[in-house]
Scaffold this motif. Sequence first.
Motif, mmCIF file in Angstrom:
data_model
loop_
_atom_site.group_PDB
_atom_site.id
_atom_site.type_symbol
_atom_site.label_atom_id
_atom_site.label_comp_id
_atom_site.label_asym_id
_atom_site.label_seq_id
_atom_site.Cartn_x
_atom_site.Cartn_y
_atom_site.Cartn_z
ATOM 1 N N ALA A 133 2.030 6.792 -6.956
ATOM 2 C CA ALA A 133 0.995 7.627 -7.537
ATOM 3 C C ALA A 133 1.368 9.108 -7.513
ATOM 4 O O ALA A 133 0.762 9.911 -8.220
ATOM 5 C CB ALA A 133 -0.323 7.412 -6.785
ATOM 6 N N ARG A 134 2.362 9.469 -6.705
ATOM 7 C CA ARG A 134 2.690 10.886 -6.524
ATOM 8 C C ARG A 134 4.117 11.244 -6.896
ATOM 9 O O ARG A 134 4.492 12.410 -6.847
ATOM 10 C CB ARG A 134 2.420 11.278 -5.065
ATOM 11 C CG ARG A 134 0.952 11.281 -4.766
ATOM 12 C CD ARG A 134 0.603 11.175 -3.289
ATOM 13 N NE ARG A 134 -0.844 11.036 -3.163
ATOM 14 C CZ ARG A 134 -1.496 9.887 -3.268
ATOM 15 N NH1 ARG A 134 -0.847 8.771 -3.488
ATOM 16 N NH2 ARG A 134 -2.819 9.844 -3.175
ATOM 17 N N GLU A 135 4.911 10.238 -7.223
ATOM 18 C CA GLU A 135 6.302 10.468 -7.604
ATOM 19 C C GLU A 135 6.549 9.813 -8.956
ATOM 20 O O GLU A 135 5.932 8.803 -9.282
ATOM 21 C CB GLU A 135 7.239 9.839 -6.560
ATOM 22 C CG GLU A 135 7.052 10.401 -5.150
ATOM 23 C CD GLU A 135 7.810 9.597 -4.098
ATOM 24 O OE1 GLU A 135 8.275 8.485 -4.433
ATOM 25 O OE2 GLU A 135 7.909 10.069 -2.963
ATOM 26 N N LEU A 136 7.464 10.360 -9.733
ATOM 27 C CA LEU A 136 7.748 9.760 -11.033
ATOM 28 C C LEU A 136 8.674 8.560 -10.929
ATOM 29 O O LEU A 136 8.687 7.709 -11.807
ATOM 30 C CB LEU A 136 8.366 10.803 -11.961
ATOM 31 C CG LEU A 136 7.388 11.654 -12.767
ATOM 32 C CD1 LEU A 136 8.117 12.397 -13.863
ATOM 33 C CD2 LEU A 136 6.262 10.836 -13.351
ATOM 34 N N ALA A 137 9.468 8.475 -9.868
ATOM 35 C CA ALA A 137 10.365 7.327 -9.719
ATOM 36 C C ALA A 137 9.545 6.063 -9.517
ATOM 37 O O ALA A 137 8.497 6.077 -8.887
ATOM 38 C CB ALA A 137 11.301 7.550 -8.541
ATOM 39 N N ARG A 138 10.026 4.981 -10.086
ATOM 40 C CA ARG A 138 9.318 3.712 -9.976
ATOM 41 C C ARG A 138 10.329 2.584 -10.075
ATOM 42 O O ARG A 138 11.324 2.688 -10.767
ATOM 43 C CB ARG A 138 8.267 3.583 -11.087
ATOM 44 C CG ARG A 138 8.882 3.745 -12.469
ATOM 45 C CD ARG A 138 7.837 3.755 -13.558
ATOM 46 N NE ARG A 138 8.465 3.852 -14.867
ATOM 47 C CZ ARG A 138 7.804 3.884 -16.018
ATOM 48 N NH1 ARG A 138 6.495 3.836 -16.034
ATOM 49 N NH2 ARG A 138 8.444 3.969 -17.171
ATOM 50 N N GLY A 139 10.029 1.486 -9.342
ATOM 51 C CA GLY A 139 10.839 0.283 -9.444
ATOM 52 C C GLY A 139 12.130 0.338 -8.642
ATOM 53 O O GLY A 139 12.446 1.322 -7.985
ATOM 54 N N GLY A 140 12.865 -0.773 -8.713
ATOM 55 C CA GLY A 140 14.162 -0.842 -8.065
ATOM 56 C C GLY A 140 14.119 -1.068 -6.567
ATOM 57 O O GLY A 140 15.146 -1.007 -5.895
ATOM 58 N N GLU A 141 12.928 -1.314 -6.044
ATOM 59 C CA GLU A 141 12.833 -1.505 -4.599
ATOM 60 C C GLU A 141 12.541 -2.948 -4.233
ATOM 61 O O GLU A 141 12.335 -3.266 -3.073
ATOM 62 C CB GLU A 141 11.775 -0.560 -4.020
ATOM 63 C CG GLU A 141 12.185 0.900 -4.220
ATOM 64 C CD GLU A 141 11.281 1.879 -3.533
ATOM 65 O OE1 GLU A 141 10.065 1.764 -3.735
ATOM 66 O OE2 GLU A 141 11.768 2.737 -2.806
ATOM 67 N N HIS A 179 2.338 1.897 -3.311
ATOM 68 C CA HIS A 179 1.337 2.461 -4.231
ATOM 69 C C HIS A 179 1.141 3.956 -3.979
ATOM 70 O O HIS A 179 1.023 4.753 -4.920
ATOM 71 C CB HIS A 179 0.018 1.708 -4.059
ATOM 72 C CG HIS A 179 -1.154 2.363 -4.698
ATOM 73 N ND1 HIS A 179 -1.278 2.501 -6.071
ATOM 74 C CD2 HIS A 179 -2.253 2.943 -4.157
ATOM 75 C CE1 HIS A 179 -2.413 3.130 -6.341
ATOM 76 N NE2 HIS A 179 -3.022 3.410 -5.209
ATOM 77 N N VAL A 180 1.115 4.348 -2.700
ATOM 78 C CA VAL A 180 0.937 5.775 -2.362
ATOM 79 C C VAL A 180 2.056 6.610 -2.974
ATOM 80 O O VAL A 180 1.808 7.668 -3.581
ATOM 81 C CB VAL A 180 0.905 5.960 -0.824
ATOM 82 C CG1 VAL A 180 1.044 7.442 -0.454
ATOM 83 C CG2 VAL A 180 -0.386 5.394 -0.250
ATOM 84 N N TYR A 181 3.288 6.137 -2.846
ATOM 85 C CA TYR A 181 4.408 6.904 -3.392
ATOM 86 C C TYR A 181 4.404 6.896 -4.926
ATOM 87 O O TYR A 181 4.631 7.930 -5.566
ATOM 88 C CB TYR A 181 5.735 6.344 -2.866
ATOM 89 C CG TYR A 181 5.970 6.623 -1.401
ATOM 90 C CD1 TYR A 181 5.922 7.920 -0.904
ATOM 91 C CD2 TYR A 181 6.232 5.598 -0.507
ATOM 92 C CE1 TYR A 181 6.129 8.181 0.442
ATOM 93 C CE2 TYR A 181 6.440 5.849 0.845
ATOM 94 C CZ TYR A 181 6.382 7.137 1.309
ATOM 95 O OH TYR A 181 6.586 7.399 2.637
ATOM 96 N N TYR A 214 0.836 -1.210 0.000
ATOM 97 C CA TYR A 214 0.000 0.000 0.000
ATOM 98 C C TYR A 214 0.873 1.263 0.000
ATOM 99 O O TYR A 214 0.639 2.187 -0.790
ATOM 100 C CB TYR A 214 -0.927 0.000 1.225
ATOM 101 C CG TYR A 214 -1.594 1.325 1.447
ATOM 102 C CD1 TYR A 214 -2.547 1.802 0.549
ATOM 103 C CD2 TYR A 214 -1.245 2.142 2.514
ATOM 104 C CE1 TYR A 214 -3.128 3.040 0.718
ATOM 105 C CE2 TYR A 214 -1.824 3.380 2.692
ATOM 106 C CZ TYR A 214 -2.768 3.828 1.791
ATOM 107 O OH TYR A 214 -3.339 5.066 1.951
ATOM 108 N N LEU A 215 1.882 1.293 0.864
ATOM 109 C CA LEU A 215 2.742 2.485 0.907
ATOM 110 C C LEU A 215 3.478 2.685 -0.416
ATOM 111 O O LEU A 215 3.644 3.810 -0.888
ATOM 112 C CB LEU A 215 3.750 2.362 2.049
ATOM 113 C CG LEU A 215 3.263 2.790 3.438
ATOM 114 C CD1 LEU A 215 4.390 2.653 4.448
ATOM 115 C CD2 LEU A 215 2.737 4.224 3.434
#
Lengths: 392, 73
Positions: B55-63, B51-53, B48-49
């Motif tokens: 939706a509001r940040e352009l960075a994605r993946g790598g986690e 998803h929250v990030y 969930y957290l």
Amino acid sequence: MVVVVVTKRYVLTALLLLIQLSATHAAVLPEDRADALYHSYDGGGIEISGPSILVRKGDDTSFSVFANHYVDNITSASIDVEALGASQYTENREEQTVGIDYLHGKSILSLSHTNSAENDYVAESTHVGLSMDMLGGLTTVSMGFSRGSDDVFRMTRVDGVKVRDPNFAEQAERRTYQLGLTQVLTKSLVMAVNFETVTDEGYLNNPYRQVRYNNGGANGFQVENYPNTRTSRALGAQLRYFLPYRAAVHVSGRVFEDDWGVTAVNSEFGYSQPLGDHLILDFRYRVYSQTHADFYRDLFDRPDQQNYYARDKELSSFSNTTMGVTLSYEFIKQGWGFIDKASANFSYDRVSFEYENFRDIREDPDVSYNLGEEPLYSFTADIVQFYLSLWY
Amino acid sequence: MLHRQLFLLCCLVLSTGCSIQPWVQPYERANLADPIMSFSRDPVSSAYLKHVYEARELARGGEGSSGGGCGCN
């Protein structure tokens, strides 16, 4: 390390080698558990809440299946809505995921499918992954591939009723490639490194967002126009360390870039402290910052100033800071019926967003600003989670 | 040619791994097996957290994803 092998023959040979390396030790499937979560987000004029139910069950030896049902109930009067003079709206998003993990020796093959649906956006995504333990269980190598397909619609009002615009239907495709390494470094320290690249192709705009331009000293508005492709790369690392008095500390970081000109960095520090036999307290502190996309501007000089133009605040330069805490209460630790143990959890996070080149253009009855000199936008969001977990 | 050399180098490194003895023995992994050492103790919450990030940040993946790697089986 295998990513450099570019031909099918080399990939096949390398996979066989990895499987051979991992064949002498058994891997472990995820635990059987069920989680019921209620989530709430409140910030920037947007309220989102709903449940998330996650259930996982396996046969302990060869497979584990899981299903997740997730709901967002959204009420939005965000700055994007208010700046364009639109009224508050409500909508609903529902997401379902089903998946299976299949265990063979030291390898786990994973397959899952996700469907997400809201009134103006339908997304389907399929993921396949492979993870292998090796070196006596100290190393786990994983790789994954996802393919997503989105259908994008636009809502419009007909006789006061919101319906899909029959003249608007777009699509987007997404492919995700993942490579990961988890490594036990000492008997108290474990590390994970993950690389992920994502490619998008299709309609990547938000169909409602508009850019503003200088229209003779006043705001003029024009629908945004994004590129139809995007490729991003991210590299993240985490370290988790067990403290001698049964507590844990973790640090993580990630660097990100894409071909829209965006670079981003985030890092997190966290600490987990058991309190007695039943309570665990977690603290976390996270910072994030990004640069804006090449085609982003808060105020354009004129309409159609360049090929691509956007004023999404998500594409601007900004940073945010999160402080969060989770309190978990573990009970039925000795088991009860088919339940092995249970926990009740409360989590709270507060996120502060500070935008560096996105201005608050909502009309202020008390103050008049020159065009392009409005105050920079900022807001805080409160995130609350309650969830109950059962292991069986 | 470069690819072939890199491939052979990877095979050499991996083959060398066959002879590496685990430097943390199974009986030394109690700390790693403790649930508080999990990268994602509660997947429903961490998803969930995330998803929250996203939706509001352009960075994605790598986690990464949850689970694996504690060597505690």
